[in-house]
Design a protein around this motif. Structure first.
Motif, short mmCIF file in Angstrom:
data_model
loop_
_atom_site.label_atom_id
_atom_site.label_comp_id
_atom_site.label_asym_id
_atom_site.label_seq_id
_atom_site.Cartn_x
_atom_site.Cartn_y
_atom_site.Cartn_z
N ASN A 568 35.06 41.24 39.27
CA ASN A 568 35.73 40.10 38.63
C ASN A 568 34.74 39.06 38.12
O ASN A 568 35.00 38.40 37.12
CB ASN A 568 36.71 39.46 39.62
N PHE A 569 33.60 38.91 38.79
CA PHE A 569 32.61 37.91 38.36
C PHE A 569 31.22 38.55 38.35
O PHE A 569 30.42 38.34 39.26
CB PHE A 569 32.63 36.70 39.31
N TYR A 573 23.16 37.10 41.57
CA TYR A 573 23.47 36.31 42.76
C TYR A 573 22.23 36.17 43.62
O TYR A 573 21.47 37.13 43.83
CB TYR A 573 24.59 36.98 43.58
N ALA A 589 31.33 38.46 44.40
CA ALA A 589 31.59 38.73 42.98
C ALA A 589 33.08 38.84 42.69
O ALA A 589 33.46 39.24 41.58
CB ALA A 589 30.87 39.99 42.54
N GLY A 590 33.92 38.53 43.65
CA GLY A 590 35.37 38.53 43.41
C GLY A 590 36.03 39.86 43.62
O GLY A 590 37.22 40.03 43.30
N THR A 593 37.64 45.38 40.06
CA THR A 593 38.81 45.36 39.17
C THR A 593 39.61 46.65 39.38
O THR A 593 39.18 47.58 40.08
CB THR A 593 38.38 45.25 37.70
#
Length: 783
Positions: A568-569, A573, A589-590, A593
């Motif tokens: 998602n992100f 990092y 990172a969310g 998907t």
């Protein structure tokens, strides 16, 4: 605008009245105007100018003659000679039997050919006309008269060569020069007028039609200005062609040859003899040249020169401007062809008889340089401001080479210089002297010099070892640095760019070698030294000192990893700790998907290839491979059975689904990258199949299904060595019936390896064995 009828009526009345008054005057308006001017004090001219009209030549643009531009192409190549000579091989039946050396340039131009390359336009109205110009039919003359008679006449010479002057009649001027015509006209005027002066000038020149024939670039008929001369016609015709004569140009008028023009005399000496003014009907004939020679080498103008009969080598050298100072006049080489045979001869110009040698058509003359070897000369070499050759004289000594104030550098080695002197058979012997004592006037050291001596001066630095110091560790530019006088610890730190952020400034280690035998180590407060160089601990450095600036233990630097694709992100990092795992990074990172393809995740760790390079795995593999011995008994290593790049090992094979479920995990390192692709919908087939490509995935189908969709196996396909490559990089050896196929998989079908059999080699080896066996049996039976 409104018209006023009363005003118009008044103007018409005034105009009518003025006309009536003028009609009643006993003289014209012009006469009345002159009378008024006379009353006002104006002076009346002595006479009236008759038939004044500005000549047309001054009212209209002048005639422009431009040499015709025609399609005549002469190919000119650019040749660059790097040596003062070139070798011309003589080849017979494919073999070089002789080499004839000639002087450069190897390619020559025809002398005088450039003269016609830039022909300017000619404005005939602006050309000056000399008093010797011959007047002819069509010329326009301007006759000015003043004194008792004021007049200006524009007179045209008719076909009979005459001009008509009012109240005088016809005056014959054709064939006369301009100055003679002026005298003739004045004499004719004197019969009718007295107390006058006159001048006769050329207003507009006639045109003449001439014929330029023979060996010119553009032969033909040319209409030229009447003031044109032979050179004008030659320029119009483009000049002589490659075989045309520049020296024997004939001019015919009627049936008679009236002049011969030599372009060489015109170019070299400015002689205009033969460059006569042309008349209508003249024929300029350019014949073939008779003698053309090549002149090369040390002359002022190397070129191809045309000669007339009975001209000698002296004449061609005069045309070329003579020899250069370095030209060897005593050995001029001539390559000649006469009666179908090649001949060579050498001319000595200092010989009064040989200087009169006549030249033949096709002669190739080479003027070589004099012997470049300088006999009375010495050479100053080495560490001096002005090395090079110096003239030798009898009694010359070492000090004579260093008389100027700037003859030596400050750091010249003064205790010795060397002299290399020539002896028998080109060898040299070495002499030496003290440069310091020689300059001080010591007769024993200030040696006499001989021709060809080489005097070599040295730098004092040649006899001094270079000194260095070393600094390593937490500085910006670690390495080796020159040791300068009075150099201290603070200086080397500055040269190295200062400290890194993680430098341990409380103490640095200095290692020093004492007298080349023992090693001494001591610690210094490096931070204090750099901030306060005046403290006693800022010691002076010595040759080969080694400074090591430590790093602060456990100093942390920012580390990062990159995650791309179906999260998602996606992005880069920073690692929060040295123990942070991949599953934790995925959460930051969310998460994944819906389209994330876990089996196709690619994980790259650059540190792996660095570790492989440090271990030098390639060398280990090479040292463990099979060795062979050739027929000469020499050991030869075979090529590596496989080849790989260390960077290919950066890719790690992992099971991302197990990491997501918490069954497995991996600790992240600085520089790691993970890419999670979208879920594919096909299976790729490559290798020995009918057509490489991708087949849509169908659940439950085996390898054979996908290969058939790709055109089936080829004749050379090895169906026993099929490989199935999974998206995560795992590779399996499979058969045609394998159903462990998923989306994103790649099926690799290799070709079958053929084993070539050398029947003759096998038969040869068999015969050697049998022969050896038969010999053994024969020996045993004889025992």
């Amino acid at each position: 605008m409104k018209r006023n009828p009363i005003l118009i009526t008044i103007l018409l009345f005034i105009s009518l009245y003025c006309g009536l008054v003028a009609a009643q005057l006993p003289f014209s308006l012009d006469q009345y105007k002159k009378m008024l001017e006379k009353r006002a004090g104006a002076t009346e001219p002595s006479g009236r100018v008759k038939q004044y009209r500005t000549p047309q030549i001054y009212e209209t643009p002048g005639t422009t003659f431009v040499a015709p531009q025609k399609n005549y192409v002469e190919t000119e190549l650019l040749y660059v000679d790097t040596l003062p000579y070139f070798d011309e091989p003589i080849v017979i039946d494919g073999d070089t039997v002789q080499i004839i050396r000639k002087a450069t340039p190897s390619h020559l131009k025809r002398f005088g050919a450039d003269f016609f390359n830039n022909i300017p336009s000619i404005e005939t109205a602006q050309l000056p006309v000399s008093d010797k110009y011959v007047i002819g039919s069509g010329d326009k003359l301007i006759l000015n008269l003043w004194g008792s008679l004021n007049a200006q006449y524009e007179l045209t010479v008719d076909r009979r060569g005459s001009i008509y002057i009012p109240q005088v009649g016809d005056v014959a001027v054709g064939g006369l020069t301009l100055s003679s015509a002026e005298s003739t006209v004045k004499k004719a005027l004197s019969a009718n007028y007295k107390n006058f002066s006159s001048s006769l000038t050329l207003g507009q020149v006639k045109s003449v039609r001439v014929f330029v024939v023979g060996q010119v670039k553009f032969p033909g008929i040319y209409d030229l200005p009447g003031i044109s001369r032979v050179m004008t016609a030659l320029a119009a015709a483009g000049g002589p062609d490659s075989v045309g004569s520049y020296r024997n140009i004939a001019i015919f008028r009627g049936e008679k040859k009236i002049a011969t023009f030599d372009l060489y005399h015109f170019i070299n000496e400015g002689h205009s003899s033969g460059n006569i003014q042309l008349a209508t009907g003249d024929v300029i004939f350019v014949p073939h040249y008779s003698i053309l020679v090549k002149l090369r080498g040390m002359v002022k103008t190397p070129a191809e020169y045309e000669l007339l009969q009975n001209e000698t080598i002296k004449d061609v050298l005069n045309f070329a401007g003579g020899l250069l100072p370095e030209g060897n006049e005593k050995e001029i080489f001539i390559d000649r062809v006469t009666d179908g045979f090649h001949h060579s001869l050498t001319i000595n110009l200092s010989d009064s008889n040989q200087v009169k040698t006549k030249l033949h058509d096709g002669d190739d003359i080479s003027v070589f340089s004099v012997n470049p070897f300088r006999e009375k000369i010495v050479f100053l070499e080495g560490y001096v401001p002005q090395p090079g050759a110096y003239g030798w004289f009898d009694g010359m000594r070492i000090s004579d080479l260093f008389e100027s104030d700037n003859a030596l550098f400050d750091d010249t080695y003064m205790k010795r210089l060397d002299i290399l002197r020539k002896i028998d058979r080109g060898k040299r012997k070495i002499l030496y002297a003290s440069l310091e004592k020689a300059l001080a006037g010591d007769s024993l050291e200030n040696l006499k010099l001989m021709p060809q001596d080489r005097i070599i001066v040295y730098s004092a630095l040649k006899f001094v070892d270079e000194e260095f110091v070393y600094i390593q560790g937490a500085v910006r530019k670690p390495g080796k640095y020159p040791l300068y006088k009075n150099m201290r610890l603070s200086d080397i730190i500055f040269e190295a760019g200062g400290f890194k952020m993680n430098a341990f400034l409380d103490s640095a280690e200095v290692v020093r070698i004492l007298e080349g035998e023992t090693t001494q180590k001591f610690n210094v407060p490096i931070g204090k030294i750099f901030t306060n160089p005046s403290i006693a601990e800022n010691i002076e450095l010595k040759k080969d000192d080694f400074i090591f600036v430590r790093e602060i233990p456990d100093w942390k630097t920012m580390k990062s990893v990159t995650i791309l694709g179906e999260v998602n992100f996606p992005g880069t990092y920073a690692l929060l700790s040295d123990e942070e795992t991949l599953s934790h990074i995925l959460k930051r990172a969310g998460g994944l998907t819906q389209d994330a393809f876990l089996d196709g995740a690619v994980f790259v760790r650059p540190m792996i290839s660095k570790q492989i390079n440090r271990q030098n795995i390639v060398r280990v593999i090479r040292n463990t491979q099979e060795l062979t011995r050739d027929t000469l008994g020499q050991i030869d290593t075979t090529s590596l059975i496989f080849f790989w790049e260390p960077n290919e090992l950066n890719k790690m094979i992992l099971d991302l689904s197990r990491i997501i479920s918490g069954e497995d995990d991996i600790i992240m390192e600085d520089g790691d990258t993970i890419f999670i692709p979208q879920t594919p919908d096909g299976v790729s087939i490559v290798g020995a199949v009918g057509s490489n490509g991708t087949v849509k995935y169908k659940k439950g189908q085996n390898i054979k299904y996908y290969i058939n969709r790709a055109g089936g196996l080829t004749r050379n396909a090895d169906d026993d060595a099929i490989r199935l490559v999974k998206p995560n990089g795992k590779v399996y050896k499979v058969g045609l019936r394998c159903k462990n196929v998923g989306p994103g998989d790649v099926v690799v079908v290799p070709q079958r390896v053929k084993k070539e059999k050398d029947v003759l080699a096998t038969f040869k080896d068999l015969m050697v064995i049998l022969s050896g066996l038969a010999t053994t049996v024969y020996v045993i039976l004889k025992l």
